[in-house]
Design an enzyme around this catalytic site. Sequence first.
Site, short mmCIF file in Angstrom:
data_model
loop_
_atom_site.label_atom_id
_atom_site.label_comp_id
_atom_site.label_asym_id
_atom_site.label_seq_id
_atom_site.Cartn_x
_atom_site.Cartn_y
_atom_site.Cartn_z
CG ASN A 12 -2.34 0.83 0.92
OD1 ASN A 12 -1.51 2.70 0.09
ND2 ASN A 12 -2.97 1.15 1.90
NE ARG A 93 -5.75 2.48 -1.06
CZ ARG A 93 -6.28 2.99 0.25
NH1 ARG A 93 -4.90 3.40 0.31
NH2 ARG A 93 -7.43 4.16 0.32
CG HIS A 180 -11.50 5.38 1.45
ND1 HIS A 180 -12.15 6.92 2.17
CD2 HIS A 180 -9.93 5.76 2.44
CE1 HIS A 180 -11.17 7.07 2.87
NE2 HIS A 180 -9.80 6.69 2.64
NE ARG A 241 -6.49 14.02 0.73
CZ ARG A 241 -6.60 12.08 0.81
NH1 ARG A 241 -7.84 11.84 0.55
NH2 ARG A 241 -5.62 11.47 0.58
CD GLU A 381 -7.91 1.10 3.93
OE1 GLU A 381 -8.78 1.91 3.05
OE2 GLU A 381 -6.94 0.85 3.92
#
Length: 395
Positions: A12, A93, A180, A241, A381
């Site tokens: 990742n 990922r 996500h 963000r 994940e």
Amino acid sequence: MSPQNKNVLTVNGGSSSIKYAVYNTQENPERKLFGKIDRIGLGDSVLTVTYAQDNQKNSYPAKVSTIKEAADFLTGWLEKQEEFDLLAGIGHRIVHGMNHTKAELITRSLLDELHQISSYDPDHLPGEIELIETLLQHHPKLPQVACFDTSFHTTLPRVARLLPIPRRFDNAGIMRYGFHGLSYSYIMEELTRMGVAAAVNGRVILAHLGNGASMAAVKDGKSIDTSMGFTPAGGFIMGSRPGDLDPGVAWYIMQKEALTAGQFNDLINHQSGLLGVSETSPDMQDLLKNENTDIRAAEAIDLFCYQVKKWIGSFTAALGGLDVLVFTGGIGENAAAVRNRICEGLKFAGIDIDKVLNEKNAVIISANNSRVAVYVIPTNEELMIAKLTGSVLGL
């Protein structure tokens, strides 16, 4: 391939870090080791590793200034681990996968496609592509698999995908994709495993609240809307963000400060959100510690909770009601105070949490009389990447 070759490396990659893990996928995926290289390019990079069997932790200085150098260093270190000898493949990922509906074996044509869309997400895709290509150079015969964050949302109806801009941009692929997805896929699997009927036939809101944060509306097991849009910068306020932003504000700031496109991208991805409002930190834990003495921290927290609450209301309307709400991600899993503030005032929507259970970060935090079941479920994940990679490779 030997029957024993069941290990999968999950990768990742971010703009300044690489997280990795090795799983054995023989039956239920079991993590053998995990770690990361962080602070890439800052002069003090370190590779850390934890061995799952005895929880032994080690760290090694890594003098790396680029993602490629970090990938070279990581590969060289992994090759010395006994788990590497049984490696059957590598799972990545990939944040942006356009309209790819499932994990895929990485081919030259897929890499070419990712290169073509790398400008869609300059904070993630270029580094992810470089990781794939570097590992390909070291081990060209080792299969690699792309696990797309966007795949979960390929079920979005057309109306949820459309952006209100000239149609020629839609024809060029500029639309809502959502992100996500690996996290959401894992949470939906967990809900199903737990016997939650709404995961298959019901209305679910998934709130992944972390440094990057988003929400998904899921009906009968399929994503029908999500907060992030064309890029991971959209939706509601995040660590650095802004989420959705009045385009007139964007235009004004670029004009006023004479920003280039690159400088504006840096502003909205690295200088805004909780960090921009608080002027101190993108980390919710830091802000919670300082909210009583720093009005900027308090306002950043208030804005986060207010916007998440609004999105829950919006998605409840899109779903035609709500059966299950799930909190996950670093903030969602650990910040009881934030969950409490988000859920305050939502009794009209059937959401009522038990404050004692909430403080304990219990799996179910809804009150007995709550019409909506509210869960706190840690995401994973990496495990999802391992499962998907094993499935694609037939392990």
